[in-house]
Design an enzyme around this catalytic site. Structure first.
Site: not given
Ligand code: NAD
Ligand code: UDP
Length: 327
Positions: A15, A40, A105, A109, A117, A148
């Site tokens: 991501g 995504t 988990g 382990r 995050a 979310y």
């Molecule tokens: P993003 O959508 O670009 O990346 C999320 C990634 O997680 C993607 O590559 C997606 O394919 C993967 N993913 C989703 N569900 C999955 C699953 N079940 N198993 C494996 N992979 C899965 O978003 P981002 O902006 O890179 O955000 C990354 C993290 O940071 C997230 O947890 C988000 O909540 C947190 N976050 C981001 C922001 C921001 O402004 N970018 C702000 C607050 C929190």
């Protein structure tokens, strides 16, 4: 090769933030395992790492158990843009709750330290401003953002319970709006939306009257804070806000992007999405004090780099450039 070379798992590594984190950790010489289900995320975000001997990718959905041997886990897997996380809200809650249980988990382990995050969204539409970590938030548990917000809140609960009950070494950061290259061009987040609209000469879509505020952090600064948190002393589980405290309105953001792109786009009003927070800005005193961290990249500089990224993508042939679908 670093003396303290570690085996590091990054979930959501394909991501936006995850791919920048992989860049950083691979560059430091660690053995990095990127796990992603490409909901995504995009392979092109990590393509340049594929021939590195200390980088490996696994397609996997973290709502299912994962058996690997690692020293550290960065748990980023979860769609982050409102458009994407509302697309399949039940899956969004599952990835935060079941995904966290599976990763905790695993951490338990193998004795790995694990970083979550988390997000400023756990504060909801805040009545305390700027937001400090001890503010418990104002989240509507029934609204369209709840899958979310509440998922991430439950994930924090799980992290602290695994720490108290099972002595898992946890780190929790609350990330505020972050932007930069590799933002998904059609994910509806404000920075990518405005830049793509400006570069195409299309109308810029202001939701509501544009007076709502956010504070935007450039991705390199965010990754600095995330890695500093993982390396911090054992008594710093968090939560710690990581973001840029430079707060601006959505209208001001639009005017900066118009100025920096030289676009002739008009501003058009669209309805404000339900439960859209009216203000958001991090208090980063804790990060300054405990991690000696603060952001360095100014908004204009970060926007210039992000605009250059999108301009470059738009100049590429359609199949390699801007895409319109998720996953
Ligand atoms: P993003 O959508 O670009 O990346 C999320 C990634 O997680 C993607 O590559 C997606 O394919 C993967 N993913 C989703 N569900 C999955 C699953 N079940 N198993 C494996 N992979 C899965 O978003 P981002 O902006 O890179 O955000 C990354 C993290 O940071 C997230 O947890 C988000 O909540 C947190 N976050 C981001 C922001 C921001 O402004 N970018 C702000 C607050 C929190
Ligand atoms: N926003 C906007 N126009 C857009 C996209 C978003 O005015 O084309 C607004 C949105 O309503 C919100 C702010 O910009 O007030 C930030 O939205 P984003 O989805 O980037 O992040 P979040 O709401 O999760 O902070």
């Amino acid at each position: 090769m670093p003396k303290n070379r570690k085996r590091i798992l990054v979930t959501g590594g394909a991501g936006f933030l995850g791919s920048h984190l992989c860049d950083r950790l691979v560059g430091q010489g660690h053995d990095v395992l990127c796990v992603d289900n490409y909901f995504t995320g995009r392979k092109e975000n990590i393509l340049h790492l594929m021939n590195r001997p200390n980088f490996e990718v696994m397609r996997h959905d973290i709502t299912f158990p994962l058996y690997v041997e690692v020293d550290e886990i960065y748990n980023l897997a979860c769609p982050a843009s409102p458009v994407h996380y509302q697309f399949d809200p039940v899956q969004t809650t599952k990835v935060s709750v079941l995904g966290s249980i599976n990763m905790l988990g695993l951490a338990k382990r193998v004795g790995a330290r694990i970083l979550q995050a988390s997000t400023s969204e756990i504060y909801g539409d805040p009545s305390v401003h700027p937001q400090t970590e001890d503010y418990c938030g104002n989240v509507n548990p029934l609204g369209p953002r709840a899958c979310y917000d509440e998922g991430k809140r439950c994930a924090e609960t799980l992290f602290f319970d695994y720490s108290r009950r099972h002595n898992v070494q946890i780190r929790v950061i609350r990330i505020f709006n972050t932007y930069g290259p590799r933002l998904h061009d059609s994910d509806g987040r404000v920075v990518s939306n405005f830049i793509v609209q400006a570069l195409r000469g299309e109308d810029i879509t202001i939701y509501g009257d544009g007076s709502q505020t956010r504070a935007f952090c450039y991705v390199d600064d965010l990754i600095d804070g995330m890695v500093a948190m993982m390396g911090a002393d054992e008594d710093v589980p968090g939560p710690i806000n990581i973001g840029n405290p430079h707060e601006i309105s959505v209208l001001t953001l639009a005017s900066r992007i118009i100025a920096l792109t030289g676009a002739r786009s008009r501003l058009v009003r669209k309805p404000l999405p339900q439960n859209d927070p009216t203000q958001r800005c991090p208090d980063i005193s804790r990060a300054r004090q405990l991690l000696n961290w603060e952001p360095r990249v100014s908004l204009d500089e970060g926007l210039r780099r992000t605009i250059a990224y999108f301009a470059d993508r738009m100049a590429q042939p359609a199949s390699a450039g801007i895409s319109d679908s998720v996953g």
